[in-house]
Design a protein around this motif. Sequence first.
Motif, PDB file in Angstrom:
ATOM      1  N   SER A   1     -62.429 -29.603   3.263  1.00 42.87           N
ATOM      2  CA  SER A   1     -61.133 -29.182   3.804  1.00 42.87           C
ATOM      3  C   SER A   1     -60.851 -29.886   5.126  1.00 42.87           C
ATOM      4  N   PHE A   2     -59.623 -30.421   5.230  1.00 44.46           N
ATOM      5  CA  PHE A   2     -59.127 -30.962   6.483  1.00 44.46           C
ATOM      6  C   PHE A   2     -58.053 -30.018   7.018  1.00 44.46           C
ATOM      7  N   LEU A   3     -57.984 -29.896   8.348  1.00 48.78           N
ATOM      8  CA  LEU A   3     -56.969 -29.021   8.952  1.00 48.78           C
ATOM      9  C   LEU A   3     -56.247 -29.767  10.067  1.00 48.78           C
ATOM     10  N   PHE A   4     -54.919 -29.731  10.026  1.00 46.84           N
ATOM     11  CA  PHE A   4     -54.078 -30.327  11.073  1.00 46.84           C
ATOM     12  C   PHE A   4     -53.429 -29.189  11.846  1.00 46.84           C
ATOM     13  N   PRO A   5     -53.938 -28.834  13.063  1.00 47.79           N
ATOM     14  CA  PRO A   5     -53.338 -27.751  13.851  1.00 47.79           C
ATOM     15  C   PRO A   5     -52.535 -28.315  15.027  1.00 47.79           C
ATOM     16  N   ALA A   6     -51.214 -28.252  14.943  1.00 47.46           N
ATOM     17  CA  ALA A   6     -50.393 -28.823  16.015  1.00 47.46           C
ATOM     18  C   ALA A   6     -48.928 -28.535  15.727  1.00 47.46           C
ATOM     19  N   ARG A   7     -48.085 -28.791  16.737  1.00 46.74           N
ATOM     20  CA  ARG A   7     -46.659 -28.872  16.448  1.00 46.74           C
ATOM     21  C   ARG A   7     -46.444 -30.069  15.520  1.00 46.74           C
ATOM     22  N   LEU A   8     -45.486 -29.959  14.620  1.00 46.43           N
ATOM     23  CA  LEU A   8     -45.327 -30.993  13.596  1.00 46.43           C
ATOM     24  C   LEU A   8     -44.410 -32.094  14.119  1.00 46.43           C
ATOM     25  N   LEU A   9     -44.947 -32.883  15.038  1.00 47.17           N
ATOM     26  CA  LEU A   9     -44.226 -33.981  15.668  1.00 47.17           C
ATOM     27  C   LEU A   9     -44.797 -35.308  15.182  1.00 47.17           C
ATOM     28  N   SER A  10     -43.934 -36.291  14.985  1.00 42.92           N
ATOM     29  CA  SER A  10     -44.391 -37.587  14.485  1.00 42.92           C
ATOM     30  C   SER A  10     -45.408 -38.210  15.426  1.00 42.92           C
TER      31      SER A  10
ATOM     32  N   GLY B   1     -49.087 -24.845  12.018  1.00 39.14           N
ATOM     33  CA  GLY B   1     -48.164 -25.224  13.081  1.00 39.14           C
ATOM     34  C   GLY B   1     -46.742 -25.094  12.581  1.00 39.14           C
ATOM     35  N   ASN B   2     -45.801 -25.475  13.420  1.00 40.65           N
ATOM     36  CA  ASN B   2     -44.409 -25.399  12.983  1.00 40.65           C
ATOM     37  C   ASN B   2     -43.629 -26.583  13.505  1.00 40.65           C
ATOM     38  N   THR B   3     -42.461 -26.793  12.916  1.00 40.95           N
ATOM     39  CA  THR B   3     -41.554 -27.812  13.422  1.00 40.95           C
ATOM     40  C   THR B   3     -41.005 -27.337  14.765  1.00 40.95           C
ATOM     41  N   ASP B   4     -40.441 -28.267  15.520  1.00 42.64           N
ATOM     42  CA  ASP B   4     -39.991 -27.955  16.881  1.00 42.64           C
ATOM     43  C   ASP B   4     -38.590 -28.520  17.067  1.00 42.64           C
ATOM     44  N   SER B   5     -37.584 -27.664  16.891  1.00 37.86           N
ATOM     45  CA  SER B   5     -36.193 -28.117  16.953  1.00 37.86           C
ATOM     46  C   SER B   5     -35.816 -28.637  18.335  1.00 37.86           C
ATOM     47  N   GLY B   6     -36.583 -28.276  19.370  1.00 36.21           N
ATOM     48  CA  GLY B   6     -36.289 -28.738  20.714  1.00 36.21           C
ATOM     49  C   GLY B   6     -36.835 -30.117  21.015  1.00 36.21           C
ATOM     50  N   ASN B   7     -37.507 -30.740  20.047  1.00 32.27           N
ATOM     51  CA  ASN B   7     -38.122 -32.045  20.280  1.00 32.27           C
ATOM     52  C   ASN B   7     -37.574 -33.058  19.275  1.00 32.27           C
ATOM     53  N   PRO B   8     -37.054 -34.194  19.737  1.00 32.09           N
ATOM     54  CA  PRO B   8     -36.443 -35.164  18.819  1.00 32.09           C
ATOM     55  C   PRO B   8     -37.431 -35.850  17.895  1.00 32.09           C
ATOM     56  N   THR B   9     -38.732 -35.729  18.125  1.00 34.84           N
ATOM     57  CA  THR B   9     -39.702 -36.381  17.252  1.00 34.84           C
ATOM     58  C   THR B   9     -40.258 -35.440  16.181  1.00 34.84           C
ATOM     59  N   THR B  10     -39.680 -34.253  16.034  1.00 33.57           N
ATOM     60  CA  THR B  10     -40.162 -33.315  15.024  1.00 33.57           C
ATOM     61  C   THR B  10     -39.838 -33.810  13.614  1.00 33.57           C
ATOM     62  N   ILE B  11     -40.685 -33.462  12.659  1.00 32.10           N
ATOM     63  CA  ILE B  11     -40.321 -33.680  11.260  1.00 32.10           C
ATOM     64  C   ILE B  11     -39.366 -32.560  10.854  1.00 32.10           C
ATOM     65  N   THR B  12     -38.732 -32.712   9.714  1.00 32.44           N
ATOM     66  CA  THR B  12     -37.799 -31.692   9.251  1.00 32.44           C
ATOM     67  C   THR B  12     -38.498 -30.719   8.311  1.00 32.44           C
ATOM     68  N   GLU B  13     -37.895 -29.548   8.159  1.00 32.83           N
ATOM     69  CA  GLU B  13     -38.423 -28.574   7.195  1.00 32.83           C
ATOM     70  C   GLU B  13     -38.383 -29.165   5.787  1.00 32.83           C
ATOM     71  N   GLY B  14     -37.341 -29.942   5.480  1.00 32.12           N
ATOM     72  CA  GLY B  14     -37.228 -30.557   4.154  1.00 32.12           C
ATOM     73  C   GLY B  14     -38.361 -31.528   3.876  1.00 32.12           C
ATOM     74  N   GLU B  15     -38.735 -32.305   4.889  1.00 36.81           N
ATOM     75  CA  GLU B  15     -39.833 -33.261   4.739  1.00 36.81           C
ATOM     76  C   GLU B  15     -41.144 -32.537   4.490  1.00 36.81           C
ATOM     77  N   LEU B  16     -41.370 -31.452   5.232  1.00 33.47           N
ATOM     78  CA  LEU B  16     -42.593 -30.664   5.054  1.00 33.47           C
ATOM     79  C   LEU B  16     -42.659 -30.071   3.654  1.00 33.47           C
ATOM     80  N   GLN B  17     -41.562 -29.486   3.202  1.00 34.29           N
ATOM     81  CA  GLN B  17     -41.556 -28.869   1.870  1.00 34.29           C
ATOM     82  C   GLN B  17     -41.712 -29.902   0.768  1.00 34.29           C
ATOM     83  N   LYS B  18     -41.229 -31.118   0.997  1.00 35.71           N
ATOM     84  CA  LYS B  18     -41.412 -32.198   0.023  1.00 35.71           C
ATOM     85  C   LYS B  18     -42.899 -32.510  -0.139  1.00 35.71           C
ATOM     86  N   TRP B  19     -43.640 -32.575   0.965  1.00 38.68           N
ATOM     87  CA  TRP B  19     -45.073 -32.843   0.888  1.00 38.68           C
ATOM     88  C   TRP B  19     -45.796 -31.724   0.148  1.00 38.68           C
TER      89      TRP B  19
END
Length: 259
Positions: A192-201, A228-246
Amino acid sequence: MKILLVTNSAWNLWNFRRSLIERLSSEGYDIICAAPADGFEWHLSEFPRVQFIPLQFLSRKSIFRFDNVRLFFEISQLMQREQPDVSMFFTIKPNVLGVMAARWNRIPAISTIEGRGISATSQHWLRALSVILYRLAFRFVHRAIFINSDDYNDFIRYRIIVPEQAVLTNGPGVDVQHFSPRPRRGRSTGFSFLFPARLLSEKGIREYAEAAAILKKQGLNARFQIIGNTDSGNPTTITEGELQKWVGEGRVEYIGFTD
């Protein structure tokens, strides 16, 4: 003595300043915590001598918003009302506007630099503007505390501060009593791999998802999880749509947000 702490969220105060607040409170200081309310402010009430004051105009969005002017006056009025002996600032906007407000009110200011955020990785003009703003504000800072040598060297090289103002520490540290591991509840099959962070590029989330796709295509028996979650206050965030696509493609498992 009364000490003012200002940062960009109550969550930041609770997760990253708790040990500092607890130590200062136990030594008899009165602590004023100022940040936008986000639901985590009630945690701070467990400490004696701590008062939380919500900030209305601290927006993490554009540097050109009129809210920034109102934030300067909001912090200034807070200082005039509470009369702290020392002010401490964390995150970019408090470090710039808060230090200026402290100078306006003749209150010593201490700033902690934990990375310059999007200003370090975005367009050249934004990096240049951040240097100008820091240079204006940090003429008045009493001490600037750095948790990594890269930021320390940048601020010296860009002549934002002089070495006599700077303190370099060995990192932010982790409260191992609060963030303590729990016993395993059995082992899962595979790896198992785990990515714990804000979802920023800039934190590598897209590379993580791409690596998961490549390794799964090669037949690796592994799980790729994200907390983690996306961050609407940061311009480098991924979108919810991109996350759900993965997730839909079976690349990753999304666990959600945790405090």
